[in-house]
Design a protein around this motif. Structure first.
Motif, PDB file in Angstrom:
ATOM      1  N   ASP A   1       0.826  -1.220   0.000  1.00 46.59           N
ATOM      2  CA  ASP A   1       0.000   0.000   0.000  1.00 46.59           C
ATOM      3  C   ASP A   1       0.856   1.265   0.000  1.00 46.59           C
ATOM      4  O   ASP A   1       0.523   2.254   0.654  1.00 46.59           O
ATOM      5  N   SER A   2       1.947   1.256  -0.754  1.00 48.72           N
ATOM      6  CA  SER A   2       2.902   2.366  -0.725  1.00 48.72           C
ATOM      7  C   SER A   2       2.650   3.431  -1.786  1.00 48.72           C
ATOM      8  O   SER A   2       3.173   4.538  -1.677  1.00 48.72           O
ATOM      9  N   PHE A   3       1.866   3.087  -2.818  1.00 50.41           N
ATOM     10  CA  PHE A   3       1.701   4.011  -3.941  1.00 50.41           C
ATOM     11  C   PHE A   3       0.223   4.267  -4.241  1.00 50.41           C
ATOM     12  O   PHE A   3      -0.624   3.396  -4.066  1.00 50.41           O
ATOM     13  N   ASP A   4      -0.036   5.454  -4.737  1.00 51.20           N
ATOM     14  CA  ASP A   4      -1.383   5.811  -5.174  1.00 51.20           C
ATOM     15  C   ASP A   4      -1.648   5.286  -6.584  1.00 51.20           C
ATOM     16  O   ASP A   4      -2.783   4.956  -6.931  1.00 51.20           O
ATOM     17  N   THR A   5      -0.591   5.251  -7.401  1.00 53.29           N
ATOM     18  CA  THR A   5      -0.714   4.787  -8.788  1.00 53.29           C
ATOM     19  C   THR A   5       0.483   3.918  -9.136  1.00 53.29           C
ATOM     20  O   THR A   5       1.617   4.229  -8.771  1.00 53.29           O
ATOM     21  N   VAL A   6       0.207   2.831  -9.854  1.00 52.90           N
ATOM     22  CA  VAL A   6       1.270   2.016 -10.436  1.00 52.90           C
ATOM     23  C   VAL A   6       1.053   1.988 -11.943  1.00 52.90           C
ATOM     24  O   VAL A   6      -0.060   1.733 -12.412  1.00 52.90           O
ATOM     25  N   VAL A   7       2.109   2.265 -12.694  1.00 53.52           N
ATOM     26  CA  VAL A   7       2.043   2.329 -14.156  1.00 53.52           C
ATOM     27  C   VAL A   7       2.955   1.266 -14.759  1.00 53.52           C
ATOM     28  O   VAL A   7       4.087   1.070 -14.292  1.00 53.52           O
ATOM     29  N   ASP A   8       2.463   0.584 -15.775  1.00 55.63           N
ATOM     30  CA  ASP A   8       3.312  -0.341 -16.537  1.00 55.63           C
ATOM     31  C   ASP A   8       2.948  -0.211 -18.005  1.00 55.63           C
ATOM     32  O   ASP A   8       1.777  -0.370 -18.378  1.00 55.63           O
TER      33      ASP A   8
END
Length: 210
Positions: free
Chosen positions: A167-174
């Motif tokens: 739960d460390s990021f608001d958004t993950v992009v790939d």
């Protein structure tokens, strides 16, 4: 999970897959178990009409180190523009808050992000290749991005939770990484799911794949 596909900005791309609650069609075309793997997070998935070859993390690191300097001409040149891939990268504009980009490569997405309140407030850029990260670091310097940027060498199929915690990021992009992972792609999706906040907390996973 709720699968939402960003509105097509590039007319040359095949129509994006769209599903609400029932993602059967998207799952069958995209990656099996994807809905279960990222359940709990808002997911935007955009599928581009290009095929990639799967390779191991070790092979990927060595290969991408070798041609990092010429990578932009391959993935960001005239052909990518003609296929609509270059324009499709703009969907990262919906990223917000603390943002992790997996498989950042040379940073072809970096000039597409929106920064500031209500948009991206920090970037963490991950790649398995030191050569790619070096190119991304140069692009960050050239762009003079207005937010803190962190560079991390890691295997996204196994290392994200250990390095960053849950739960460390608001958004993950790939963008265009899952397509070269083959049967390891579900592990990467699990890692993304675990490091992003829940949908109720505003967490989102943004995928641009082929």
């Amino acid at each position: 999970a709720f699968l939402f596909c960003a509105e097509a900005r590039a007319p040359h791309l095949s129509p994006p897959l769209l599903a609400q609650n029932d993602a059967t069609e998207a799952d069958s075309v995209y990656i099996p178990r994807r809905r279960a793997l990222v359940s709990g997070a808002f997911v935007a998935a955009y599928v581009a009409p290009v095929t990639a070859r799967a390779i191991s993390p070790t092979a990927a690191s060595a290969s991408y180190d070798t041609y990092a300097k010429s990578y932009d001409a391959l993935d960001g040149g005239p052909l990518a523009s003609a296929l609509g891939i270059d324009g499709a990268r703009s969907f990262v504009q919906i990223a917000g808050g603390r943002t992790l980009e997996v498989g950042v490569g040379t940073g072809l997405n970096l000039d597409r992000y929106a920064f500031g309140p209500g948009a991206v407030t920090s970037l963490t850029l991950v790649d398995v290749s030191e050569g790619m990260l070096a190119a991304a670091r140069k692009r960050v310097d050239d762009l003079r991005l207005p937010v803190p940027v962190k560079f991390v060498t890691a295997d996204a199929t196994s290392d994200l939770v250990e390095i960053f915690g849950r739960d460390s990021f608001d958004t993950v992009v790939d963008t265009f990484s899952l397509c070269v992972m083959d049967d390891r792609a579900p592990k990467c999706l699990e890692q993304m799911r675990d490091v992003v906040k829940s949908r109720e907390e505003g967490g989102r996973v943004l995928l641009l794949e082929n």
